[in-house]
Write an enzyme that holds these catalytic residues in place. Structure first.
Site, PDB file in Angstrom:
ATOM      1  N   GLY A   1       0.999  -1.300  -0.063  1.00  0.00           N
ATOM      2  CA  GLY A   1       0.186  -0.036  -0.027  1.00  0.00           C
ATOM      3  C   GLY A   1       0.887   1.253   0.008  1.00  0.00           C
TER       4      GLY A   1
ATOM      5  N   ARG B   1      -1.347  11.494  10.729  1.00  0.00           N
ATOM      6  CA  ARG B   1      -0.331  10.384  10.967  1.00  0.00           C
ATOM      7  C   ARG B   1       0.595  11.036  12.160  1.00  0.00           C
ATOM      8  NH1 ARG B   1       3.389   8.865   8.085  1.00  0.00           N
ATOM      9  NH2 ARG B   1       3.540   6.700   8.883  1.00  0.00           N
TER      10      ARG B   1
ATOM     11  N   TYR C   1       0.559   8.426  15.182  1.00  0.00           N
ATOM     12  CA  TYR C   1       1.868   7.558  15.253  1.00  0.00           C
ATOM     13  C   TYR C   1       3.206   8.313  15.610  1.00  0.00           C
ATOM     14  CZ  TYR C   1      -1.196   4.965  11.868  1.00  0.00           C
ATOM     15  OH  TYR C   1      -2.166   4.596  11.125  1.00  0.00           O
TER      16      TYR C   1
ATOM     17  N   CYS D   1      -8.380  22.521  17.706  1.00  0.00           N
ATOM     18  CA  CYS D   1      -8.343  22.437  19.080  1.00  0.00           C
ATOM     19  C   CYS D   1      -7.631  21.271  19.734  1.00  0.00           C
ATOM     20  CB  CYS D   1      -9.546  22.809  19.732  1.00  0.00           C
ATOM     21  SG  CYS D   1      -9.986  24.436  18.948  1.00  0.00           S
ATOM     22  N   GLU D   2      -6.798  20.898  19.608  1.00  0.00           N
ATOM     23  CA  GLU D   2      -5.965  19.660  20.224  1.00  0.00           C
ATOM     24  C   GLU D   2      -4.587  20.116  20.083  1.00  0.00           C
ATOM     25  OE1 GLU D   2      -7.135  16.555  20.965  1.00  0.00           O
ATOM     26  OE2 GLU D   2      -9.098  16.429  20.151  1.00  0.00           O
TER      27      GLU D   2
ATOM     28  N   TYR E   1      -2.209   6.760   3.622  1.00  0.00           N
ATOM     29  CA  TYR E   1      -2.695   7.040   5.066  1.00  0.00           C
ATOM     30  C   TYR E   1      -2.842   8.501   5.432  1.00  0.00           C
ATOM     31  CZ  TYR E   1      -1.823   2.252   4.961  1.00  0.00           C
ATOM     32  OH  TYR E   1      -1.664   0.961   4.489  1.00  0.00           O
TER      33      TYR E   1
HETATM   34  C1  LIG Z   1      -2.526  -2.371   5.802  1.00  0.00           C
HETATM   35  C2  LIG Z   1      -2.171  -3.852   5.011  1.00  0.00           C
HETATM   36  C3  LIG Z   1      -1.609  -3.794   4.049  1.00  0.00           C
HETATM   37  C4  LIG Z   1      -0.837  -2.651   3.445  1.00  0.00           C
HETATM   38  O1  LIG Z   1       0.204  -2.168   4.287  1.00  0.00           O
HETATM   39  P1  LIG Z   1       1.258  -1.017   3.899  1.00  0.00           P
HETATM   40  O2  LIG Z   1       1.963  -0.949   4.983  1.00  0.00           O
HETATM   41  O3  LIG Z   1       0.631   0.122   3.385  1.00  0.00           O
HETATM   42  O4  LIG Z   1       2.052  -1.870   2.676  1.00  0.00           O
HETATM   43  C5  LIG Z   1      -1.489  -4.997   3.068  1.00  0.00           C
HETATM   44  N1  LIG Z   1      -2.305  -5.998   3.720  1.00  0.00           N
HETATM   45  C6  LIG Z   1      -3.231  -5.960   4.830  1.00  0.00           C
HETATM   46  C7  LIG Z   1      -3.822  -7.233   5.137  1.00  0.00           C
HETATM   47  C8  LIG Z   1      -3.117  -4.857   5.441  1.00  0.00           C
HETATM   48  O5  LIG Z   1      -3.902  -4.880   6.622  1.00  0.00           O
END
Ligand SMILES: *Cc1c(COP(=O)(O)O)cnc(C)c1O
Length: 400
Positions: A262, A299, A303, A329-330, A358
């Site tokens: 992703g 993010r 995190y 307001c945080e 994300y």
């Molecule tokens: C979130 C997720 C991904 C993608 O993760 P990345 O860190 O964005 O590559 C792939 N597979 C599953 C099952 C996920 O939950």
């Protein structure tokens, strides 16, 4: 773009996304494979369409994401795997009807439900068990998923028994096995270790007469958010090393390899463009207040993630430490803390880098803030792929 579409604004490079997808496809040229983009990283319809046109499959985690694919790239629905620990009956039915490639099943209860829904339709359901390999991957605890203590997947020690039992069902077809050990993992080694454990399971199942067609190594390959000035990120060698680690673990197995990247495909292809509203000093501290906030990109707040931020048109002068914050307001509403930054003035534009993954996907309307517009750049072409929300959009579902 900021003048034409206003700020805050997400801007993405389609070319970079296509290039990143190509790196995985090329690195795996010697094995049957399918790169299933993890839709949750950035689910813009136009991005799904572009990736589908370039041969991507997709990893989805909800019926909503499936509906996005059905709208943006219906021809790619047969290349969809469905992950997630809490699929509902409606979502399972929707995916069976759509004819997805396989369900990544995360519990015995889910497998039982899948069998009963498939039986109602009198059509077999293809499944992979998402196993938990008990491999530790060094990353933020919120995005580490491959240990037994996490809610994800099925203990790999139970998997063989479950496959053998499932083989007795008329309505289940064991298609493959999947793992996903976490996100933003910067080393190839834990991926290799996880796939090696999965490969062992595939061999054991062969002895039981169960031949799996696919091994899904999940997603999670990380990027370098901390790149210094003049440094570059060699995506090709990162992907190469990753692909080798996964491939080596599969040596001798005649299976199709699925990957679910992703972040790696889209993070560095996106920036969040924001305008400086105020520069204010409180005692020793300087705050740069932008028109983007944590509701647009959470993010850093969620995190403590680091994003590089650059002025779009740098001014001369000495860099000095500032906090770059939004109007929400945080106290958690910050993009950078004590960051050395070139002088900026109200009206200046800043770009928050590596925001393609994300970012918009985790945005919200907190503080009744309409979400940003999104622009996709392809070659010399600029395309608005999501208009800015209006206040009327926000009120629409409410009942007075
Ligand atoms: C979130 C997720 C991904 C993608 O993760 P990345 O860190 O964005 O590559 C792939 N597979 C599953 C099952 C996920 O939950």
């Amino acid at each position: 773009m900021a003048e034409r579409f206003q700020t805050p604004l997400y801007v993405y490079s389609a070319d970079q996304m296509i290039e990143r997808l190509g790196l995985f496809q090329q690195a795996l040229a010697n094995r049957r494979h399918l790169v299933c983009y993890a839709v949750k990283a950035n689910s813009a319809l136009a991005i799904l369409k572009v990736l589908a046109e370039h041969g991507a499959g997709f990893d989805i985690v909800s019926g909503g994401e499936l509906a996005r694919l059905q709208a943006a790239a219906p021809e790619a629905v047969g290349r969809v795997v469905f992950s997630g620990a809490g699929k509902t009956i409606d979502e399972i039915d929707q995916a069976l009807e759509a004819g997805i490639l396989a369900f990544n099943v995360e519990s015995e209860a889910e497998l039982g439900l899948l069998a009963s829904r498939a039986a109602r339709r009198k059509r077999k359901a293809r499944f992979s068990l998402r196993v938990n390999p008990d491999v530790f991957a060094e990353t933020h605890p919120y995005i580490s998923t491959g240990l037994r203590e996490h809610k994800f997947g099925i203990d790999i020690r139970q998997a063989r028994r479950i496959y053998v039992e499932a083989a007795r069902s008329r309505w289940l077809a064991a298609h493959g096995v999947s793992v996903h050990i976490g996100s933003q993992i910067r080393s190839a080694e834990p991926f290799g270790a996880a796939v090696a454990r999965v490969a062992k399971l595939v061999r054991e199942l062969e002895k039981d007469g169960i031949r799996l067609k696919t091994v899904d190594a999940g997603g999670g390959l990380g990027i370098n958010y901390h790149l210094g000035e003049g440094e570059s990120f060699d995506a090709q060698s990162v992907v190469g090393e990753y692909a080798r680690a996964v491939e080596n673990a599969l040596t001798g197995l005649d299976v199709t390899l699925l990957l679910e990247p992703g972040r790696f495909l889209v993070a560095q292809a996106g920036v969040l463009l924001a305008r400086v509203l105020y520069v204010k000093r409180n005692g020793k501290k300087t705050f740069v207040v932008t028109d983007a906030a944590m509701n647009d990109l959470i993010r850093p707040a969620l995190y403590e993630a680091f994003h590089q931020i650059v002025p779009v048109a740098p001014r001369p002068g000495r860099a000095a430490p500032v906090d770059i914050v939004g109007p929400v307001c945080e106290t958690g509403d910050f993009f950078a803390r004590d960051r050395k930054f070139q002088p900026v003035e109200p009206g200046d534009l800043v770009a928050i880098l590596d925001a393609g993954a994300y970012g918009m996907a985790q945005s919200s309307n907190y503080n009744t803030r309409p979400r940003p517009a999104e622009v996709l750049v392809r070659g010399a072409e600029l395309k608005l792929i999501r208009r800015r929300e209006t206040i009327a959009d926000l009120f629409a579902p409410e009942i007075l």
